[in-house]
Enzyme design. Structure first.
Site, PDB file in Angstrom:
ATOM      1  N   ASP A  92       2.162  -4.034   5.656  1.00  0.00           N
ATOM      2  CA  ASP A  92       2.524  -5.540   5.908  1.00  0.00           C
ATOM      3  C   ASP A  92       3.708  -5.520   6.670  1.00  0.00           C
ATOM      4  OD1 ASP A  92       2.260  -8.030   5.815  1.00  0.00           O
ATOM      5  OD2 ASP A  92       1.971  -8.384   3.673  1.00  0.00           O
ATOM      6  N   GLU A 131       4.462 -18.080   2.662  1.00  0.00           N
ATOM      7  CA  GLU A 131       5.162 -17.161   1.796  1.00  0.00           C
ATOM      8  C   GLU A 131       6.344 -17.512   1.191  1.00  0.00           C
ATOM      9  OE1 GLU A 131       4.868 -12.980   3.854  1.00  0.00           O
ATOM     10  OE2 GLU A 131       3.917 -14.303   5.278  1.00  0.00           O
TER      11      GLU A 131
END
Ligand code: BGC
Ligand code: BGC
Length: 838
Positions: free
Chosen positions: A325, A526
């Site tokens: 990621d 996020e």
């Protein structure tokens, strides 16, 4: 619950199911020992293919170590050019949530195709004796192809969970794949297989359910939709893309629901709850798995060899490749964003290195040459990546824009068929929590008021990962072809001969027969969506006041609540006659009217179908309070349940430090204090409307921005004075810094004679980072309010330790300056973003 529901039989059973589904509440095991043999085995569905293996072997025999290392690196389009790809032979590029062709938020299919073609040509350039290896181009198509203007936006995953309809999920996957492929892109970072256990986690809406069984069932359906069914000719053909099961592992299990946090759970819970989606994903032939930013019992997943290699690739037989990621490797102890052999050695095959790819390439190359990354590991990673490219037919596919769906992108993107599918998903996902005196369904021939600030707001109904990373900064004009919930109701009411009024503030001209109030969360993604507790908008009761006012006027009220997750809204539920959890339905707002309104002949048009995939909290405190709406709850029209009032005490006591809001309406928020520091070094409190330092170097006075005295003016009489917002305790802003988060200041320049101003952050004695604001402020029109954003990265570059910030805002300017200030908060949307040295 029994007191609440009088005539409803299903609820107790649902509660029993909910209890049975709760994660094993065992005390967290502190160790990280893994026993692969105890994990479920999966079966890779593709038989060994000798011809494929031969092609891979032949190609690899011709590749230099430089070319091999290039395959392992993925760069972001905001920080890489086709020329870079030509030179470094990178294996993949991605478009992060804010990364668009030509920097356009509303990127079109044509722009995406042109971008894909330019990078493709670079990768296929064989000058200099290089091998032509086509690129994987990845994007977060997580609720439809959400980074393309005009694409179909499906309901977010938490909504889809409520439909309990795997076939629908499969169709959504196929439609999404077609829209992605139509823009020349071949990889989506989806599906998210998180099993969120704490709704304070801002990414809960990306997960289908708190229940591992729902997630497991959807995993294979979505992957088959995106990739096609393994073993059939459609598998990975030109109308499909490769999928990424993410984020491995336990992204939804972190302590206190903290994004990128630590899952403190036993190996059993890790396996039985959080890993539930992975065996079915592998059985369906998922081509990639994305490692999680998070840790398990203190160990970062990007460095966890036992789980990535022994469990995932060994026990579970995963034969695709593991992608990291966004700079996730940089968080492994001993690593940085530009250097992390540990991650590759642990089993990550391709590192997502958005802006760090160049340094990472150099270090990885050196480590491949020195043996710090063993040759066998390098070759295994490269072979896994190449197999995926061969399986997807990329070597034969030609330039992205010439591929079948891309040649007819205008027909594919946002097509009527895809929109109809999304609208069906909206209908199926709505969950009815309350319907007293059968107020729903509504008669469309009546006079209906549609109120609430989300009534006509497509951005609010779409949420994060929509055109921008956090889904912020958008207006209805950015969504051609989409329909707001209010517009959908209006269309049908008008067609039926009824009367409709849309008024966000609920001010009507003629008293309506009924009011539909659409309200809820603002978009986030996020960590911006992480909450300290489950309260909905603490301290801001304007929605509740609107519901109360309409109710007080004697108007029956239907509440339509938009949110990524259930939140504590007992008071809103109590005052409304009917309450609908509508989640984040996306572009086809008309699906709400399809269920809320009767047909013209008075018959029910569409019944409610949705069942909670997440239990609705009975308290503002995570894990406390009995839920009146357990997992599986959802009324139908025939249920006729009369709801009794819910308790109105939230259970939240004491101070809650808000995450990321520092100054509101001119005042520091709770948990923070305002200080003025004189040129003589003596500080005074600034939490009054009028103040000044004793030496007269800095003066503060109240000012009106949107309301009376909701801003402050600062006048610098001497050089060297400053003001600061001080937090009670240091806090960690490192993860926000790794993203695109900004410190956003709403300010006005009244005078700046010396063109000298700066903004800073403090991190304890002698620790600070200051960014020059002079050029930005002098470019602003004097006397106008502007939201100025400073990327958090700038403070880090300037020397701040982002792990221990205790002054999130420090401001200084030269003598004679006069600046006004209304708000300081973290955000992703600003009118002006300060450029600062990298
Ligand atoms: C997110 C991933 C996403 C990636 C690329 C990361 O920050 O955690 O879910 O796929 O960025 O945008
Ligand atoms: C990107 C996202 C990414 C995030 C990671 C953002 O800048 O646009 O795609 O997920 O950073 O923190």
């Amino acid at each position: 619950m029994l007191a609440f529901v009088r005539r409803l039989r299903i609820a107790p059973i649902a509660l029993a199911i909910a209890l049975a589904c709760l994660p094993l509440g065992a005390a967290p095991a502190a160790d990280t020992a893994v026993h692969p043999e105890q994990w479920p085995a999966a079966k890779w569905p593709l038989p060994r293919n000798a011809a494929l293996e031969q092609r891979v072997a032949e190609l690899m025999a011709k590749m230099s170590v430089e070319e091999k290392v290039g395959q392992l690196i993925q760069a972001d389009i905001s920080a890489v050019t086709p020329e870079d790809v030509r030179k470094y032979r990178l294996g993949s590029i991605l478009a992060g949530g804010n990364s668009k062709p030509e920097g356009k938020t509303t990127a079109t299919a044509e722009q995406w195709k042109a971008l894909a073609d330019a990078f493709h040509r670079a990768a296929m350039d064989t000058s200099g004796g290089h091998q032509a290896i086509p690129l994987l181009i990845g994007i977060d198509a997580v609720h439809g192809h959400n980074n393309t203007v005009g694409a179909t936006l499906f309901p977010q995953n938490s909504a889809l969970g409520a439909t309990r309809d795997p076939q629908l999920i499969r169709e959504i996957g196929a439609a999404t794949a077609a829209e992605v492929r139509a823009t020349g892109i071949n990889w989506t970072f989806a599906p998210t297989l998180a099993v969120p256990q704490d709704l304070r986690w801002g990414r809960s809406y990306e997960g289908y359910s708190q229940d591992p069984k729902v997630v497991a069932q959807y995993a294979s359906a979505m992957i088959e939709g995106l990739q096609g069914k393994a073993g059939t000719p459609k598998f990975l053909d030109a109308s499909h893309v490769i999928a990424s099961a993410k984020h491995f592992l336990a992204d939804g299990g972190t302590k206190d629901g903290k994004d990128q946090g630590d899952a403190q759970v036993s190996e059993t819970e890790l396996r039985e709850v959080h890993a539930a989606g992975y065996p079915p994903a592998i059985d369906a032939g998922v081509q990639t798995v994305m490692a999680s930013f998070s840790s398990w019992n203190g160990q970062k997943m990007h460095g966890n060899k036992a789980l990535l290699t022994d469990v995932l690739k060994g026990r579970m037989d995963f034969q695709g490749f593991v992608v990291g990621d966004w700079n996730g490797h940089g968080q492994v102890p001993g690593c940085s964003n530009t250097d992390c052999p540990a991650s590759i050695n642990a089993g990550v095959d391709m590192l997502m290195a958005p802006d760090s790819w160049r340094g990472l390439y150099e270090h990885t190359l050196a480590e491949a040459k020195s043996g710090a990354i063993p040759a066998a590991r390098l070759d295994d990673a490269v072979a896994r990546i190449l197999r995926v490219k061969f399986r997807l037919g990329l070597f034969e596919a030609g330039a992205p824009s010439t591929q079948p769906l891309a040649t007819k992108s205008a027909e594919v993107i946002g097509s009527a068929a895809h929109r109809a599918l999304a609208r069906r998903a909206v209908r199926e996902s709505l969950v009815l929590l309350k319907n007293n005196h059968g107020v729903l369904p509504l008669d469309p021939r009546k006079h209906i008021l549609v109120a609430g600030d989300a009534a006509d707001n497509i951005s609010r109904q779409s949420g994060g990962w929509t055109l921008t990373w956090q889904g912020t900064g958008l207006g209805n004009k950015d969504f051609p072809g989409a329909q707001s919930i209010g517009a959908g109701i209006a269309e049908q009411v008008k067609a039926a001969g009824g009367q409709v009024e849309i008024a966000a503030d609920g001010r009507y001209t003629n008293k309506p027969d009924v009011a539909v109030v659409v309200f809820g969360e603002d978009p986030y993604a996020e960590f911006q969506g992480d909450l300290p507790n489950l309260l909905y908008r603490p301290g801001d009761e304007h929605d509740l006041e609107l519901l109360r006012r309409l109710h007080g006027d004697g108007i029956p009220v239907v509440a339509v609540f938009l949110s990524g997750r259930p939140l504590w809204v007992n008071r809103e539920i109590n005052v409304a006659d009917a309450f609908v959890a509508a989640w984040l339905p996306g572009s086809e707002g008309g699906g709400v009217a399809d269920v809320l309104l009767r047909k013209r002949d008075g018959k029910i048009a569409n019944d409610f179908h949705g069942k909670l995939a997440y239990a609705w909290p009975g308290s503002g405190v995570h894990g406390q309070g009995e839920s009146r709406f357990p997992f599986g709850y959802g009324l139908r029209y025939a249920d006729h349940a009369e709801a009794l009032d819910l308790p109105e005490a939230s259970g939240i006591t004491g101070e809650q430090i808000p995450v990321g809001n520092y100054l509101e309406r001119g005042k520091s928020v709770r948990g923070y204090t305002f200080r003025l520091l004189g040129a003589d070094g003596v500080a005074v409190a600034g939490d009054t409307s009028k103040s000044g330092t004793a030496d007269g170097s800095l003066r503060m006075s109240a000012l009106d921005y949107k309301a009376q005295e909701d801003a402050r003016r600062f006048e610098w009489k001497k050089n060297g004075a400053e003001l600061a917002i001080q937090s009670r305790a240091p806090f960690d802003l490192d993860r926000q810094t790794n993203g695109d988060v900004l410190l956003v200041t709403t300010l006005r320049v009244d005078a700046l004679p010396g063109k000298d101003a700066w903004i800073g952050m403090g991190c304890g004695a002698g620790c600070k980072g200051r960014v020059n604001l002079g050029p930005t402020l002098t470019s602003l029109p004097a006397g106008t309010w502007t939201r100025v954003g400073v990327p958090l990265k700038c403070f880090r570059t300037a020397g701040a330790d982002m792990h221990r910030i205790d002054q999130p805002f420090v401001w200084g300017a030269g003598a004679g300056s006069s600046l006004a200030l209304a708000r300081v908060a973290l955000g992703t949307d600003a009118d002006q973003v300060v450029d600062c040295p990298r």
